[in-house]
Design a protein around this motif. Structure first.
Motif, mmCIF file in Angstrom:
data_model
loop_
_atom_site.group_PDB
_atom_site.id
_atom_site.type_symbol
_atom_site.label_atom_id
_atom_site.label_comp_id
_atom_site.label_asym_id
_atom_site.label_seq_id
_atom_site.Cartn_x
_atom_site.Cartn_y
_atom_site.Cartn_z
ATOM 1 N N ILE A 15 -39.996 17.309 1.847
ATOM 2 C CA ILE A 15 -40.197 18.648 2.420
ATOM 3 C C ILE A 15 -39.755 19.679 1.384
ATOM 4 C CG2 ILE A 15 -39.501 20.241 4.257
ATOM 5 C CD1 ILE A 15 -41.163 17.967 5.306
ATOM 6 N N TRP A 19 -48.144 14.720 21.859
ATOM 7 C CA TRP A 19 -47.583 15.156 20.582
ATOM 8 C C TRP A 19 -48.172 16.487 20.159
ATOM 9 C CZ3 TRP A 19 -50.000 9.955 20.096
ATOM 10 C CH2 TRP A 19 -49.132 8.956 20.526
ATOM 11 N N TRP A 58 -42.944 30.640 8.346
ATOM 12 C CA TRP A 58 -42.341 30.553 9.681
ATOM 13 C C TRP A 58 -42.612 31.814 10.493
ATOM 14 C CZ3 TRP A 58 -40.338 25.900 10.849
ATOM 15 C CH2 TRP A 58 -39.771 25.110 9.850
ATOM 16 N N LEU A 92 -44.448 29.250 13.639
ATOM 17 C CA LEU A 92 -43.928 27.985 14.183
ATOM 18 C C LEU A 92 -44.881 27.361 15.190
ATOM 19 C CD1 LEU A 92 -41.383 26.166 14.178
ATOM 20 C CD2 LEU A 92 -40.456 27.599 15.995
ATOM 21 N N ARG A 93 -45.646 28.187 15.897
ATOM 22 C CA ARG A 93 -46.574 27.764 16.962
ATOM 23 C C ARG A 93 -45.820 27.088 18.102
ATOM 24 N NH1 ARG A 93 -48.539 31.140 16.961
ATOM 25 N NH2 ARG A 93 -50.370 30.554 18.107
ATOM 26 N N LEU A 108 -45.034 12.097 7.762
ATOM 27 C CA LEU A 108 -44.584 13.346 8.390
ATOM 28 C C LEU A 108 -45.276 13.532 9.747
ATOM 29 C CD1 LEU A 108 -44.585 15.670 5.234
ATOM 30 C CD2 LEU A 108 -42.605 14.664 6.374
ATOM 31 N N ALA A 109 -45.043 12.583 10.637
ATOM 32 C CA ALA A 109 -45.711 12.626 11.941
ATOM 33 C C ALA A 109 -45.238 13.797 12.793
ATOM 34 C CB ALA A 109 -45.474 11.317 12.683
ATOM 35 N N GLY A 110 -44.025 14.296 12.526
ATOM 36 C CA GLY A 110 -43.510 15.419 13.303
ATOM 37 C C GLY A 110 -44.131 16.758 12.946
ATOM 38 N N LEU A 111 -44.823 16.789 11.807
ATOM 39 C CA LEU A 111 -45.405 18.050 11.333
ATOM 40 C C LEU A 111 -46.603 18.469 12.152
ATOM 41 C CD1 LEU A 111 -45.177 20.112 8.979
ATOM 42 C CD2 LEU A 111 -46.689 18.630 7.651
ATOM 43 N N ARG A 112 -47.326 17.488 12.694
ATOM 44 C CA ARG A 112 -48.565 17.699 13.461
ATOM 45 C C ARG A 112 -49.638 18.355 12.591
ATOM 46 N NH1 ARG A 112 -48.496 14.135 15.063
ATOM 47 N NH2 ARG A 112 -50.020 14.406 16.695
ATOM 48 N N VAL A 166 -46.765 19.503 20.149
ATOM 49 C CA VAL A 166 -45.853 20.459 19.524
ATOM 50 C C VAL A 166 -45.085 19.758 18.404
ATOM 51 C CG1 VAL A 166 -43.867 21.957 19.942
ATOM 52 C CG2 VAL A 166 -45.690 21.784 21.648
ATOM 53 N N SER A 167 -44.919 20.437 17.281
ATOM 54 C CA SER A 167 -44.267 19.833 16.123
ATOM 55 C C SER A 167 -42.771 19.617 16.364
ATOM 56 C CB SER A 167 -44.460 20.726 14.895
ATOM 57 O OG SER A 167 -43.674 21.887 15.009
ATOM 58 N N GLY A 168 -42.214 18.669 15.623
ATOM 59 C CA GLY A 168 -40.782 18.415 15.685
ATOM 60 C C GLY A 168 -39.943 19.641 15.349
ATOM 61 N N PRO A 169 -40.269 20.347 14.245
ATOM 62 C CA PRO A 169 -39.516 21.575 13.953
ATOM 63 C C PRO A 169 -39.577 22.593 15.089
ATOM 64 C CG PRO A 169 -40.688 20.840 11.994
ATOM 65 C CD PRO A 169 -41.132 19.930 13.114
ATOM 66 N N ARG A 193 -37.063 15.225 12.488
ATOM 67 C CA ARG A 193 -37.968 16.182 13.143
ATOM 68 C C ARG A 193 -39.289 16.293 12.399
ATOM 69 N NH1 ARG A 193 -36.774 17.522 18.378
ATOM 70 N NH2 ARG A 193 -34.589 18.080 18.607
ATOM 71 N N TRP A 194 -39.226 16.069 11.086
ATOM 72 C CA TRP A 194 -40.456 16.100 10.283
ATOM 73 C C TRP A 194 -41.160 14.751 10.286
ATOM 74 C CZ3 TRP A 194 -41.791 20.816 8.546
ATOM 75 C CH2 TRP A 194 -40.785 21.765 8.263
ATOM 76 N N PRO A 240 -45.709 25.983 8.433
ATOM 77 C CA PRO A 240 -45.167 24.885 7.628
ATOM 78 C C PRO A 240 -46.183 23.766 7.400
ATOM 79 C CG PRO A 240 -43.520 25.641 9.191
ATOM 80 C CD PRO A 240 -44.794 26.399 9.511
ATOM 81 N N ARG A 258 -40.776 11.826 12.329
ATOM 82 C CA ARG A 258 -41.093 11.022 13.510
ATOM 83 C C ARG A 258 -42.021 11.767 14.455
ATOM 84 N NH1 ARG A 258 -38.491 6.524 14.469
ATOM 85 N NH2 ARG A 258 -39.150 6.741 16.609
ATOM 86 N N LEU A 259 -42.784 11.042 15.234
ATOM 87 C CA LEU A 259 -43.530 11.673 16.323
ATOM 88 C C LEU A 259 -42.532 12.305 17.288
ATOM 89 C CD1 LEU A 259 -46.265 9.043 17.223
ATOM 90 C CD2 LEU A 259 -46.659 11.378 16.415
ATOM 91 N N PRO A 260 -42.820 13.505 17.773
ATOM 92 C CA PRO A 260 -41.944 14.118 18.780
ATOM 93 C C PRO A 260 -41.809 13.186 19.986
ATOM 94 C CG PRO A 260 -43.620 15.668 18.008
ATOM 95 C CD PRO A 260 -43.976 14.337 17.439
ATOM 96 N N ILE A 289 -46.572 4.657 10.437
ATOM 97 C CA ILE A 289 -46.145 5.848 9.700
ATOM 98 C C ILE A 289 -45.346 5.401 8.479
ATOM 99 C CG2 ILE A 289 -44.758 7.954 9.829
ATOM 100 C CD1 ILE A 289 -45.282 7.788 12.953
ATOM 101 N N SER A 305 -49.432 25.102 12.466
ATOM 102 C CA SER A 305 -48.251 25.881 12.089
ATOM 103 C C SER A 305 -48.273 26.248 10.608
ATOM 104 C CB SER A 305 -46.981 25.086 12.394
ATOM 105 O OG SER A 305 -46.837 24.019 11.473
#
Lengths: 330, 330
Positions: free
Chosen positions: A47, B225, A55, B203-204, A200-204, B227-230, B54-55, A230, B57-59, A40, A228
């Protein structure tokens, strides 16, 4: 090392990014951890401020179509062949459920997520070394993770059959000259990752690219609100941002040169990689992994290859600590 | 009305929240649209500043476990029985793939997403009116959407069988006194929605609650993974916020009283609902839907019940426009 530490230590051989396990395995390591265990990008796409509706409201078909169009331009694909998904892992999980198979071949060694997903769905997984050894459904990561092996697009195209599902995981293809995305063969699903290049791996967010009937089946299986708001907004902005991608490529090229240089000085041979990770070999790589861990630098070891370590590219601010850890006395 | 408008108009009978189709169907309507076509709270949980990780990193498993624990407390469930998912729709799409069935019964009329998902997976769907008419797998939305029909938890519990999958969709149960979440029977999947009560449909985020072996199968199918970090961060904060939920309940109770009052004055009978939507009946509801649309107020009509309209609860600032639209001359 306690038994608890031992379990956490073992988890670090399963996938990258598991900082919690790293902290448990190396409780004395200085913090913050420098995580080089993934591919990553350490410099994420910024962002933006998000409209509140992203949202609050269900993602709309128009928003999804807008991202499809931008992704199509970025990947030189046809918009109707682009499927928007909540990360490529979601697609990797979905494929075995959607296309049940008694047996699937995976060109290994490679990212273990494919094998796990097919295995969980009851398929017998063949770990093959030559794509021509596959009879039925076939999965190829290209360029490959962790060794960066690349098969020419023409070779991949020759593997497509009407009678077989062909999955080409282009998770690390953003900086490669060639891709199947522009013109996927019949019965072929090309996977493109968003979170790695854009940090942005957390964004999915991720994509499948496939001919229309197959793309439509994937869309139907994911449902109307899989991604999502976002992710739709940020994805559309980031994938349209040519200047950011160009600067990122140049930055990663420089970072890779720097990392390769210090790794070679530290006694490693660079055996492969992409602009998002380097695979380095040294006979004592397993011990080097532990030594780096004690310095708070997490890399990715491989149980089957104790001579390999995969390194993500460090952020500029982390270079000094990485270099010091690489040359610290064991 | 042009043919294009006609198609957009028809789409408004399929699901709520489709503002693009509303704009196409009623191009002359004043804007912004007031969207009362969903059961999504018009007063969202405030989006906090999010840690950058949260954006980027992988959750992590720890972050997922933290949300599981908070959700378990909110739903009075056991943490190990809570499955974190990217929206309940993702679970609705997954269930028919994970538990293939030749035939499934759905207690109708209800939210059409269940039927579509089972139908897409090749199951024969029976639209039943009494739960005891089901033989195999059974889906019940409780409280029901759109009519607010409620079955007692004891009745639902009596429908559980070792031999059948029982899906209880509690999407609108957050303000109900009873829930199956506290103690799901064997082979039962309880669905809980996050985005509706918390006004964050983009947000999903949603949950399945099921006994451990079933919960584990759902988690494995969703992957690490999903669900998103946010969503993990915002969900954990919101579901732990008792004060916000209490104030929201009081606000929605007041909003529902106000809406019921003006609807009755406008000639509707209130035939059901929850604190997030009201189902109103009037013989000419289909015509009233179009009249409201021309005033930029989107409600939810039903093709099979031209005497029904479903109303979401308007934000306080929108009350005057809603009232004016309800009493405007046709």
């Amino acid at each position: 090392m306690s038994q608890g530490n031992g379990e956490a230590y073992q988890r670090l051989f399963q996938h990258g990014g598991d900082i919690n396990s790293a902290q448990a395995a190396f409780p004395e390591a200085p913090r913050p951890w420098i995580d080089l265990s993934t591919g990553i990008n350490a410099v994420p796409y910024p962002i933006p401020d998000l409209p509140p509706e992203r949202w609050t409201r269900l993602p709309s078909p128009a928003e999804i179509a807008a991202l499809q169009a931008v992704a199509a331009a970025r990947y030189r694909a046809r918009a109707e062949e682009v499927v928007v998904a909540p990360g490529t892992q979601a697609l990797i999980q979905l494929l075995p459920r959607l296309f049940p198979a008694r047996r699937v071949a995976i060109l290994g060694p490679t990212y273990s997520g494919h094998e796990k997903a097919w295995d969980a769905a009851g398929a017998q997984v063949q770990d093959i070394r030559r794509p021509e050894d596959a009879e039925g459904p076939l999965v190829i990561v290209n360029p490959n993770n962790p060794d960066g092996r690349r098969l020419p697009v023409a070779t991949l195209r020759g593997l497509a059959r009407d009678s077989r599902l062909l999955v080409i995981d282009e998770a690390f293809a953003d900086f490669e000259p060639d891709s199947l995305a522009a013109d996927p063969p019949p019965n072929t699903v090309v996977l493109r990752s968003f979170g790695k290049t854009y940090g942005l791996a957390g964004l999915r967010l991720g994509f499948a690219i496939a001919r229309a009937p197959l793309a439509e089946r994937l869309r139907a299986a994911l449902g109307a609100w899989a991604v999502s708001g976002p992710a739709l907004e940020i994805g559309a902005r980031a994938l349209a941002d040519d200047a950011w991608l160009k600067a990122t490529r140049e930055g990663l090229e420089e970072d890779a040169r720097w990392l390769d240089g210090v790794l070679v000085k530290a006694g490693y041979e660079i055996v492969g990689g992409t602009l998002l990770f380097r695979l380095a070999a040294r006979p004592d790589a397993a011990a080097a992994f532990a030594a780096l861990g004690r310095h708070g630098v997490l890399t990715r070891p491989f149980a089957a290859r104790p001579d390999w370590l995969r390194f993500g590219l460090p952020a500029r601010d982390d270079r000094a600590r990485v270099q010091a850890a690489l040359f610290a006395p064991a």
